[in-house]
Write an enzyme that holds these catalytic residues in place. Structure first.
Site, PDB file in Angstrom:
ATOM      1  N   ARG A   1       0.822  -1.221   0.000  1.00 23.17           N
ATOM      2  CA  ARG A   1       0.000   0.000   0.000  1.00 23.17           C
ATOM      3  C   ARG A   1       0.852   1.265   0.000  1.00 23.17           C
ATOM      4  O   ARG A   1       0.514   2.250   0.657  1.00 23.17           O
ATOM      5  CB  ARG A   1      -0.966   0.013   1.202  1.00 23.17           C
TER       6      ARG A   1
ATOM      7  N   SER B   1     -10.681  -2.226   3.706  1.00 22.52           N
ATOM      8  CA  SER B   1      -9.981  -2.504   4.973  1.00 22.52           C
ATOM      9  C   SER B   1      -9.639  -1.182   5.651  1.00 22.52           C
ATOM     10  O   SER B   1      -8.993  -0.330   5.049  1.00 22.52           O
ATOM     11  CB  SER B   1      -8.681  -3.257   4.710  1.00 22.52           C
TER      12      SER B   1
ATOM     13  N   GLU C   1      -5.267   2.241   7.016  1.00 14.83           N
ATOM     14  CA  GLU C   1      -5.023   2.173   5.565  1.00 14.83           C
ATOM     15  C   GLU C   1      -5.808   3.313   4.906  1.00 14.83           C
ATOM     16  O   GLU C   1      -5.384   3.907   3.928  1.00 14.83           O
ATOM     17  CB  GLU C   1      -5.497   0.814   5.021  1.00 14.83           C
TER      18      GLU C   1
HETATM   19  C1  LIG Z   1     -15.422  -2.393  -0.772  1.00 10.95           C
HETATM   20  C2  LIG Z   1     -13.972  -2.013  -0.921  1.00 10.95           C
HETATM   21  C3  LIG Z   1     -13.028  -3.003  -1.145  1.00 10.95           C
HETATM   22  C4  LIG Z   1     -11.664  -2.666  -1.271  1.00 10.95           C
HETATM   23  N1  LIG Z   1     -10.765  -3.668  -1.512  1.00 10.95           N
HETATM   24  C5  LIG Z   1      -9.449  -3.344  -1.661  1.00 10.95           C
HETATM   25  C6  LIG Z   1      -8.487  -4.375  -1.943  1.00 10.95           C
HETATM   26  O1  LIG Z   1      -8.799  -5.553  -2.036  1.00 10.95           O
HETATM   27  N2  LIG Z   1      -7.186  -4.002  -2.091  1.00 10.95           N
HETATM   28  C7  LIG Z   1      -6.779  -2.692  -2.010  1.00 10.95           C
HETATM   29  O2  LIG Z   1      -5.579  -2.412  -2.185  1.00 10.95           O
HETATM   30  N3  LIG Z   1      -7.686  -1.708  -1.741  1.00 10.95           N
HETATM   31  C8  LIG Z   1      -8.991  -1.991  -1.572  1.00 10.95           C
HETATM   32  N4  LIG Z   1      -9.901  -0.998  -1.306  1.00 10.95           N
HETATM   33  C9  LIG Z   1      -9.432   0.402  -1.115  1.00 10.95           C
HETATM   34  C10 LIG Z   1      -9.380   1.257  -2.397  1.00 10.95           C
HETATM   35  O3  LIG Z   1     -10.357   0.833  -3.333  1.00 10.95           O
HETATM   36  C11 LIG Z   1      -7.988   1.231  -3.030  1.00 10.95           C
HETATM   37  O4  LIG Z   1      -7.022   1.786  -2.171  1.00 10.95           O
HETATM   38  C12 LIG Z   1      -7.954   1.996  -4.371  1.00 10.95           C
HETATM   39  O5  LIG Z   1      -6.722   1.744  -5.023  1.00 10.95           O
HETATM   40  C13 LIG Z   1      -8.137   3.498  -4.203  1.00 10.95           C
HETATM   41  O6  LIG Z   1      -8.387   4.039  -5.492  1.00 10.95           O
HETATM   42  P1  LIG Z   1      -9.219   5.388  -5.667  1.00 10.95           P
HETATM   43  O7  LIG Z   1      -9.200   5.725  -7.109  1.00 10.95           O
HETATM   44  O8  LIG Z   1     -10.548   5.259  -5.037  1.00 10.95           O
HETATM   45  O9  LIG Z   1      -8.283   6.399  -4.853  1.00 10.95           O
HETATM   46  P2  LIG Z   1      -8.743   7.432  -3.717  1.00 10.95           P
HETATM   47  O10 LIG Z   1      -9.368   6.681  -2.605  1.00 10.95           O
HETATM   48  O11 LIG Z   1      -9.499   8.552  -4.335  1.00 10.95           O
HETATM   49  O12 LIG Z   1      -7.312   7.984  -3.243  1.00 10.95           O
HETATM   50  C14 LIG Z   1      -6.448   7.182  -2.480  1.00 10.95           C
HETATM   51  C15 LIG Z   1      -5.089   7.891  -2.388  1.00 10.95           C
HETATM   52  O13 LIG Z   1      -4.470   7.894  -3.661  1.00 10.95           O
HETATM   53  C16 LIG Z   1      -4.251   9.240  -4.122  1.00 10.95           C
HETATM   54  N5  LIG Z   1      -4.556   9.248  -5.545  1.00 10.95           N
HETATM   55  C17 LIG Z   1      -5.712   8.807  -6.143  1.00 10.95           C
HETATM   56  N6  LIG Z   1      -5.595   8.927  -7.476  1.00 10.95           N
HETATM   57  C18 LIG Z   1      -4.376   9.444  -7.708  1.00 10.95           C
HETATM   58  C19 LIG Z   1      -3.680   9.821  -8.892  1.00 10.95           C
HETATM   59  N7  LIG Z   1      -4.225   9.677 -10.109  1.00 10.95           N
HETATM   60  N8  LIG Z   1      -2.428  10.363  -8.770  1.00 10.95           N
HETATM   61  C20 LIG Z   1      -1.852  10.526  -7.549  1.00 10.95           C
HETATM   62  N9  LIG Z   1      -2.458  10.195  -6.391  1.00 10.95           N
HETATM   63  C21 LIG Z   1      -3.707   9.666  -6.481  1.00 10.95           C
HETATM   64  C22 LIG Z   1      -5.180  10.116  -3.307  1.00 10.95           C
HETATM   65  O14 LIG Z   1      -4.666  11.442  -3.163  1.00 10.95           O
HETATM   66  C23 LIG Z   1      -5.176   9.364  -1.977  1.00 10.95           C
HETATM   67  O15 LIG Z   1      -4.005   9.703  -1.262  1.00 10.95           O
HETATM   68  C24 LIG Z   1     -11.259  -1.306  -1.175  1.00 10.95           C
HETATM   69  C25 LIG Z   1     -12.227  -0.307  -0.954  1.00 10.95           C
HETATM   70  C26 LIG Z   1     -13.576  -0.656  -0.823  1.00 10.95           C
HETATM   71  C27 LIG Z   1     -14.584   0.434  -0.614  1.00 10.95           C
END
Ligand SMILES: Cc1cc2nc3c(=O)[nH]c(=O)nc-3n(C[C@H](O)[C@H](O)[C@H](O)COP(=O)(O)OP(=O)(O)OC[C@H]3O[C@@H](n4cnc5c(N)ncnc54)[C@H](O)[C@@H]3O)c2cc1C
Length: 297
Positions: free
Chosen positions: A167, A216, A286
């Site tokens: 992560r 998580s 996380e």
């Molecule tokens: C039901 C559920 C299940 C999940 N399962 C998993 C799993 O199995 N494994 C896992 O790793 N995660 C999981 N997650 C967490 C999440 O989906 C991941 O961390 C995902 O990668 C976040 O992507 P996002 O586009 O929503 O980023 P955001 O939540 O919008 O941002 C997360 C971070 O990344 C940064 N960020 C986002 N986009 C960019 C970009 N383009 N450039 C630079 N920085 C950026 C943001 O500033 C922030 O710091 C889960 C979440 C939910 C709700």
């Protein structure tokens, strides 16, 4: 400021609950979904000139905002994004593209490498920023090059894989924006569709997908599973206001209806304190606190 931002499609006074998967949070002064790198660059320059705080988000699926909201600009890169271009196993895709959609499309086209990530509800950019992973797969395993905005410049860079870990990646806001990625997938050996279906089935069975959450809540501590520690401390089902430690999976905090951001935060603190005093393990969130991502540059 507002006039210039509105010109490129920014919305004003947007509830953060519309932008994050926890479905909580007060208003954001401005929200912009940039259509292209030129819009993004324009908005960033404007905020720099006027010293407006900026936060960059993907699909908001790993974010806990505050009930007070955010008095600045949220740039959201999700949805409308460059669709993937496949040249054999080499895939170039915009950062706002859905990771799950990309995983499904890759398998349909006969490639493997993303099948275990199907079901992660974020964007490709968010996955690169977080080095998202599941069921033994991680985005870093297939990442080759990253399209970035850094120090006012857009560039392609070979992925710094040795700096990516659990992560964690060097490609995250504040400071860096991922606008695209180049992935290298392998030809399917005949197992990809089955693996993908199996991972999705495990998610449906084990995760509280019908309630808002951010996945998580805590990282996996060395040698333990956060959910097992939390459950072992009798906290499964514990609640603060509308926030609850999921009864299905103690590693998730869910919004069971009407939760505030402070309900979620109080519950996270209670879980951390209890687990620390009963097991000696400090759980590290996380989920990212939105206000900690605020940056004036
Ligand atoms: C039901 C559920 C299940 C999940 N399962 C998993 C799993 O199995 N494994 C896992 O790793 N995660 C999981 N997650 C967490 C999440 O989906 C991941 O961390 C995902 O990668 C976040 O992507 P996002 O586009 O929503 O980023 P955001 O939540 O919008 O941002 C997360 C971070 O990344 C940064 N960020 C986002 N986009 C960019 C970009 N383009 N450039 C630079 N920085 C950026 C943001 O500033 C922030 O710091 C889960 C979440 C939910 C709700």
């Amino acid at each position: 400021m507002s006039k210039a931002l509105k010109k490129i499609g920014a919305r004003q006074d947007v509830p953060l609950s519309e932008l994050v998967s926890f479905r909580v949070g007060g208003p954001a002064a401005f929200v912009l979904q940039p259509k292209n790198e030129a819009d993004l660059s324009f908005a960033l320059t404007l905020c720099k000139q006027e010293r407006v705080p900026v936060i960059f988000l993907g699909n908001g699926t790993n974010i806990l905002p505050s009930d007070e909201g955010f008095d600045g600009l949220i740039i959201e890169m999700s949805g409308d994004s460059d669709a993937p271009v496949f040249e054999g196993g080499k895939v170039t895709v915009g950062a706002g593209y859905s990771l799950t959609a990309l995983a499904k499309e890759s398998v349909q086209r006969g490639y493997m490498g993303l099948e275990r990530l199907c079901g992660i509800p974020g964007t490709v950019g968010g996955a690169v920023a977080m080095n998202a992973g599941a069921y033994g797969g991680e985005i870093k395993n297939v990442l080759r090059r990253v399209r970035l905005w850094r120090d006012g410049v857009f560039l392609w860079e070979d992925a710094r894989l040795d700096e990516m870990g659990y992560r964690k990646s060097p490609y995250t806001w504040p400071g860096t924006i991922v606008t695209g990625a180049e992935l290298c997938l392998q030809p399917d050996d005949g197992t990809a569709a089955e693996t993908m279906a199996d991972c999705m089935r495990r998610r449906r069975e084990k995760q509280p997908l019908s309630l808002p959450s951010a996945g998580s809540t805590f990282k996996r501590p060395e040698g333990h599973f956060a959910g097992a520690l939390i459950e072992g401390c009798g906290l499964k089902g514990a609640s603060e206001g509308g926030a609850q430690v999921s009864e299905l999976h103690a590693g998730f905090i869910v919004n069971r209806g009407g939760a505030t951001a402070s309900d979620i935060l109080s519950l996270m603190k209670r879980v951390q304190t209890t687990v620390l005093s009963e097991t000696g393990v400090l759980l590290e969130p996380e989920v990212k606190r939105l206000e900690e991502l605020s940056c004036i540059f």
